[in-house]
Design an enzyme around this catalytic site. Structure first.
Site, short mmCIF file in Angstrom:
data_model
loop_
_atom_site.label_atom_id
_atom_site.label_comp_id
_atom_site.label_asym_id
_atom_site.label_seq_id
_atom_site.Cartn_x
_atom_site.Cartn_y
_atom_site.Cartn_z
N HIS A 14 -99.05 67.40 19.58
CA HIS A 14 -98.83 66.72 20.86
C HIS A 14 -100.26 66.49 21.82
CE1 HIS A 14 -94.68 66.35 21.92
NE2 HIS A 14 -94.34 67.06 20.85
N ASP A 40 -74.65 54.35 27.48
CA ASP A 40 -74.61 55.10 28.75
C ASP A 40 -75.74 56.20 28.49
OD1 ASP A 40 -74.15 56.40 30.94
OD2 ASP A 40 -72.03 55.98 31.15
N GLU A 76 -92.13 59.32 25.30
CA GLU A 76 -92.60 60.55 24.72
C GLU A 76 -93.40 60.37 23.48
OE1 GLU A 76 -91.23 64.92 23.19
OE2 GLU A 76 -89.95 63.42 24.28
N LYS A 92 -69.65 63.26 30.83
CA LYS A 92 -70.91 63.59 31.25
C LYS A 92 -71.29 64.69 31.97
CE LYS A 92 -70.82 58.33 32.13
NZ LYS A 92 -70.69 57.35 32.94
#
Length: 568
Positions: A552, A454, A246, A378
């Protein structure tokens, strides 16, 4: 035949020409002397070593109980000692086989071994070796010629395509992880009819992921790593690695680091450190489930439960057990310290020990699952937001008013108002769970990917509330992030891979801290919170100043026709 070439002060390059017949050349390895494949031989000696060691320990324990002198040996004990010594000697030697099979690289010269057909080498000049240059991304297409498979590999590829050899068994059958990945990749292309060109295969250590990081590999994905910082945190400077695709993310976080540094730095506090696992068990009645709940939460039983839990690891130490009843079902949330590991496996082993122990007093207990989602792993969950999971960290800084104006291009009042209406009120209207921030998950994900964490645990690790307040007569800005469930480790999992290990080393938290176990993982959690603080500060300033879309459009949009480049 050898040729030495070099220009000026350059290091001479030694070229060795190897004369062979036109038939296929076979390279002799040290492991070829073994009667069985290397991995089978290793398994045999490992089994022998531990089996005879167990036998001898058992035998000597019986002698001690019967007051028999230990030096009096029978035939089986004598043979066992000889086998133990022989297997120990082999295991010491086997660790050197890979070293023997790896070509030695001399400091004084680089050696290039060229295999050429016999008869041609005497007449052909040996070309000089040009220095290797890394291919440019997008500017020109890198040449990655994949050699055609050998006749033996071709047969295996056909067997995989036909289904007679399972793709997942290639590593164990071949004993060569790189070759297994190449064969699996080619078989997949033939089955699907889709090309995997552009997905790299070369340049990766497939042995390092076997059995622990990834199954059935066919290559690896490259993600660029940028550096934000230095971040001045708790009196130390950190260069924060961020793996992302990004645009603006690293640049924005870097601007936040600059504002923090110019204002004297940030400080962090570790509020809690404990990984959780919550099994679910079932009884025939809610009354029995409640009886176990009272037993587990009784302070008089804590020492016994703790002793049973802690025997699974020298780092895992039980901290608390909290229980919740749902009808006949009981959920027990164990929380324990895990050293420098993230700790999911460690706490799971301790929980299993306790469940086995409880079966003695509660034989009617039916263990439904080692994880009952009360952990909670998670998934966004209020229990993590309230109780915490992993490392709970708060990080704060005071940004001077002139820095807000000059570096962040906005003002204190605008930031405070935006934070209240966006991060607090707006998130509440949206029904956010732990999402009272601008983009904490952006920074968490980037740092996690770079350091081998993770990535799925970004969900709960990104729980964050960002607070901004005008202080010192509204001249300066106090900003803080509170993150109750940062789940990180510096050993195990992806942290051992070369690239991720290098990023951990950059932060000074690579591996386990022998002097103060757990301090490396705690430091990494503080760095994550500090980087989130910088990212929040910069993005909120960009929004307050009306610069978000403009930046951006400038930095997050490629001006190159990627499709045209790929087709070239």
């Amino acid at each position: 035949m050898e040729h030495a070439t070099g220009k000026g002060g350059n290091k001479p390059v030694k070229t060795k020409v190897k004369f062979v017949d036109d038939e296929e050349t076979k390279v002799v390895k040290a492991s070829d002397a073994l009667p069985l494949p290397l991995y089978l031989t290793n398994a045999v000696f490992f089994t022998l070593f531990f089996s005879v060691a167990y036998f001898l320990l058992t035998s000597w324990r019986e002698k001690i109980r019967s007051n028999t002198p230990l030096h009096i040996l029978n035939l089986s004990e004598l043979v066992s000692i000889l086998v133990l010594v022989a297997s120990f000697v082999y295991l010491l030697a086997f660790f050197g086989i890979d070293f023997v099979q790896t070509p030695a690289l001399k400091d004084e010269e680089e050696e290039d071994v060229r295999v050429v057909p016999c008869g041609q080498a005497l007449e052909c000049p040996v070309p000089q070796i040009a220095p290797k240059v890394a291919p440019k991304v997008f500017d020109e297409r890198p040449v990655t010629e994949t050699p055609p498979p050998t006749a033996e590999d071709e047969e295996i590829i056909k067997a995989v395509v036909a289904g007679t050899i399972p793709s997942y068994s290639l590593e164990s059958k071949l004993g060569d992880c790189k070759r297994a990945a190449a064969i699996r990749r080619e078989a997949l292309q033939r089955v699907t009819g889709k090309s995997l060109e552009g997905l790299p295969l070369e340049g990766f250590d497939y042995e390092s992921i076997l059995g622990q990081c990834c199954e059935m590999p066919i290559g690896y994905v490259t993600i660029p790593v940028g550096i934000a910082g230095p971040l001045l945190l708790d009196g130390r400077e950190f260069s924060v690695p961020m793996a992302t695709t990004e645009g603006c993310l690293v640049a924005s976080t870097n601007r936040g680091c600059k504002a923090i540094n110019l204002s004297g730095g940030a400080s962090s506090v570790l509020l809690k450190d404990g990984m959780t696992r919550a099994p679910v068990v079932r009884f025939n009645s809610a009354k029995r489930a409640a009886e176990l709940k009272f037993f587990m939460e009784d302070p008089d039983n804590y020492e016994t439960i703790s002793m049973v839990f802690n025997k699974s690891s020298r780092f895992g130490r039980l901290q608390t057990v909290k229980c919740a009843v749902a009808g006949k079902n009981l959920y027990m949330r164990f929380c324990c310290s895990t050293g420098d590991a993230m700790g999911m496996n460690m706490v799971s082993k301790g929980v299993q020990n306790v469940l086995d122990f409880l079966q003695n007093d509660f034989p009617d207990m039916d263990v439904i699952g080692i994880s009952g989602n009360y952990c909670s792993d998670k998934k966004p969950a209020a229990v993590n937001w309230i109780e915490g999971r992993g490392k709970s960290v708060v990080c704060e800084a005071v940004i001077k008013g002139d820095i807000v104006t000059k570096v962040l291009k906005t003002n204190v009042a605008a930031l405070v108002e935006l934070n209240m209406l966006k991060n607090l009120t707006g998130s509440a209207i949206a029904g956010a769970l732990g999402g009272f921030n601008a983009h904490a998950s952006n920074i968490v994900s980037a740092v996690y990917l770079a350091t081998g964490q993770d990535p799925a645990q970004n969900i709960e690790s990104s729980h964050c509330i960002t607070m901004m307040e005008a202080i010192n007569d509204a001249k300066d800005l106090h900003v803080s992030v509170t993150m109750p469930s940062i789940e990180v480790g510096t050993v195990g999992g992806g942290t051992q891979l070369a690239s991720q290990s290098a990023c951990l080393n950059l932060l000074g938290v690579k591996g386990a801290n022998r002097e103060a176990p757990g301090s490396n993982a705690r430091q990494l959690a503080s760095v994550v919170a500090g980087a989130v603080l910088a990212g929040e500060l910069s993005l909120m300033s960009a929004i307050a100043a009306g610069q978000l879309v403009k930046s951006h459009m400038k930095y997050n949009r490629s001006s190159k026709d990627v499709t045209a480049v790929a087709a070239a």
